[in-house]
Design a protein around this motif. Structure first.
Motif, PDB file in Angstrom:
ATOM      1  N   CYS A  86      31.379  28.768  42.786  1.00 32.95           N
ATOM      2  CA  CYS A  86      32.509  29.697  42.740  1.00 32.95           C
ATOM      3  C   CYS A  86      33.542  29.126  41.785  1.00 32.95           C
ATOM      4  O   CYS A  86      33.900  27.946  41.877  1.00 32.95           O
ATOM      5  N   PHE A 119      39.706  31.217  41.516  1.00 35.82           N
ATOM      6  CA  PHE A 119      40.157  32.603  41.424  1.00 35.82           C
ATOM      7  C   PHE A 119      41.620  32.629  40.984  1.00 35.82           C
ATOM      8  O   PHE A 119      42.404  31.746  41.319  1.00 35.82           O
ATOM      9  N   GLN A 164      43.418  31.430  44.800  1.00 39.68           N
ATOM     10  CA  GLN A 164      44.441  31.968  43.902  1.00 39.68           C
ATOM     11  C   GLN A 164      45.844  31.591  44.384  1.00 39.68           C
ATOM     12  O   GLN A 164      46.697  31.225  43.595  1.00 39.68           O
ATOM     13  N   ASP A 191      40.932  37.303  38.814  1.00 37.91           N
ATOM     14  CA  ASP A 191      39.651  37.186  38.124  1.00 37.91           C
ATOM     15  C   ASP A 191      38.838  36.045  38.724  1.00 37.91           C
ATOM     16  O   ASP A 191      39.393  35.117  39.319  1.00 37.91           O
ATOM     17  N   GLY A 192      37.522  36.090  38.523  1.00 37.67           N
ATOM     18  CA  GLY A 192      36.683  34.998  38.989  1.00 37.67           C
ATOM     19  C   GLY A 192      35.215  35.366  39.015  1.00 37.67           C
ATOM     20  O   GLY A 192      34.831  36.510  38.701  1.00 37.67           O
ATOM     21  N   PRO A 238      38.653  39.009  43.313  1.00 38.60           N
ATOM     22  CA  PRO A 238      38.047  39.627  42.130  1.00 38.60           C
ATOM     23  C   PRO A 238      36.802  40.392  42.580  1.00 38.60           C
ATOM     24  O   PRO A 238      35.752  39.797  42.823  1.00 38.60           O
ATOM     25  N   THR A 280      33.587  38.726  45.083  1.00 39.57           N
ATOM     26  CA  THR A 280      34.086  38.344  46.403  1.00 39.57           C
ATOM     27  C   THR A 280      32.981  37.989  47.394  1.00 39.57           C
ATOM     28  O   THR A 280      33.050  36.971  48.084  1.00 39.57           O
ATOM     29  N   SER A 282      31.546  34.655  46.839  1.00 34.18           N
ATOM     30  CA  SER A 282      32.499  33.580  47.150  1.00 34.18           C
ATOM     31  C   SER A 282      32.495  33.283  48.647  1.00 34.18           C
ATOM     32  O   SER A 282      32.725  32.137  49.059  1.00 34.18           O
TER      33      SER A 282
END
Length: 419
Positions: free
Chosen positions: A11, A14, A211, A241-242, A362, A366, A369
């Motif tokens: 991951c 984010f 984040q 974003d990610g 994101p 998600t 993640s």
């Protein structure tokens, strides 16, 4: 069906990453998952599932995964001629990619399959383009249907639906109306929603990939800027974003890996998808159906689950989904959160990653993640936010909106490596 194992996960951090392209995020997540598997390249991968929602807004409406992986193929990091299936399912996109990879291996069609989700929802200086990405998650062909539905449900909840209200979105309004209905029906309080938000911001403060890495006291969550009552900014997922990824393998492939890699493999006990519908507020949501199917397929029950990552696009969702997933009676989810059961150190930790409200959301990344966080926890690799020894973990991820349902829901059950 064969047993399936999550060999590796990854991951990215984010957040708002305007300097990184879709290809940059793809490369980061892919190279990290290859490293986590202990491989030099992805030559063993037989198929890939690429999840994304928003690239069309940036001009790439088709062959998204193939475009993002072209440099990696050219550099010999990803094998040539491997089929790549593009997946889109709103906020459940990455879980759909995981489900596809799981079916590859469980069916015996493949021995190694990659799932990856990549997303950019932050467009610097252009909020309209960000909104365009999210608007794809609700019916644009017949909007009058959901206008009428929400008008009626808003009256029932005591929260009138106003699609022209400034500062919010239809999606936040749908969550807020559900929260208002729950409060009116069961006595759930805004403070309980704030407790869930504060708890997840605390978890996120310990997650280097989150984040938002700061704590938010309950009082501050209540006093924060209102998004759509009873939801405040601290109770809602941010724009960001990610990317995230997972490699799934058969037992035969797992047996050929070095011992240190085998000892980290997480078993998939069930992967289930369900579809949404326009439902009465008193009717259970599609996540309850998905959870019941996952329990039946795995032979597990809610009592077997040790930790959860669930889709808290707003912090009310934690309360509601705990009920839908079988961990609290209908109307009692708020009390479960209020009493501290779902925080680190509680009997049923929820969203140790920080959840969507702190880790970030994101959308196309998600679901994977969540798998990454649960894999870290089940392996005992989560650092400061590590829970006690956990054997069974559950991921719940919803996407899109059909009335008070999501359009799609994924429930995945994972089992810790046997040591």
């Amino acid at each position: 069906m064969r047993d399936v194992y999550v060999l590796a996960t990854s991951c990215t951090a984010f957040g708002k990453r305007p300097g990184d392209s879709f290809k940059d995020l793809t490369r980061e997540a892919y190279l990290d998952v290859i490293t986590d598997a202990g491989w030099d390249n992805g030559d063993a991968i037989e198929q890939a599932w690429f999840g994304n929602c928003g690239m069309g807004t940036f001009g790439q409406r088709n062959i998204r995964g193939q475009v993002c992986f072209t440099p990696l193929v050219r550099e010999g990091l990803f094998p040539e001629r491997v089929p790549m299936i593009n997946v889109e399912g709103g906020c459940a996109t990455a879980s759909m990619a995981f489900h596809g990879a799981w079916k590859d291996v469980a069916s015996g069609d493949m021995d190694v399959s990659l799932a990856i989700g990549v997303e950019k929802t932050f467009v610097q200086g252009d909020a309209a383009r960000t909104l365009e990405i999210f608007e794809g998650g609700i019916d644009q062909m017949d909007p009058q249907e959901w206008h009428d539905y929400y008008a009626k449900r808003g009256e029932e909840a005591g929260k009138p639906f106003d699609p022209n209200a400034a500062g919010g979105t239809v999606f936040m309004d749908t969550y807020a109306m559900q929260a208002a209905w729950h409060m009116k029906t069961y006595g759930t309080t805004q403070e309980q929603i704030a407790i869930a938000a504060s708890k997840n911001h605390w978890h996120g403060s310990m997650n280097p990939k989150a984040q938002y890495r700061f704590e938010v006291p309950v009082e501050e969550a209540l006093a924060d800027r209102e998004v759509s009552w009873p939801i405040t900014r601290s109770m809602a997922a941010p724009i960001g974003d990610g990317a995230a990824a997972a490699i799934l393998v058969s037992e035969e492939v797992l047996a050929r890996q070095p011992k240190d890699i085998r000892d980290r493999a997480v078993k998939v006990r069930a992967s289930v998808l369900t579809g949404g519908k326009y439902r009465d507020p008193s009717e259970p949501g599609l996540s309850r159906v998905a959870a019941q199917k996952a329990y039946a397929k795995s032979g597990l029950t809610p009592a077997d689950v040790d930790l959860i990552e669930l889709h808290d696009a707003t912090s009310f969702c934690e309360i509601f989904q705990l009920e839908m997933l079988g961990f609290a009676e209908d109307g009692k989810g708020g009390k479960l959160v209020e009493h501290g059961a779902t925080k680190l150190g509680g009997r049923l930790p929820v969203n140790l990653s920080g959840g969507l409200v702190s880790k970030g959301h994101p959308v196309g990344a998600t679901g994977l993640s969540m798998i990454h966080e649960l894999a870290l926890q089940l392996r005992g690799e989560a650092g400061d936010r590590q829970t006690g020894r956990a054997r069974i973990a559950l991921a719940e991820n919803g996407g899109g909106v059909i009335g008070f349902d999501e359009a799609a829901c994924s429930v995945i059950l994972l089992e810790a490596p046997s040591a």
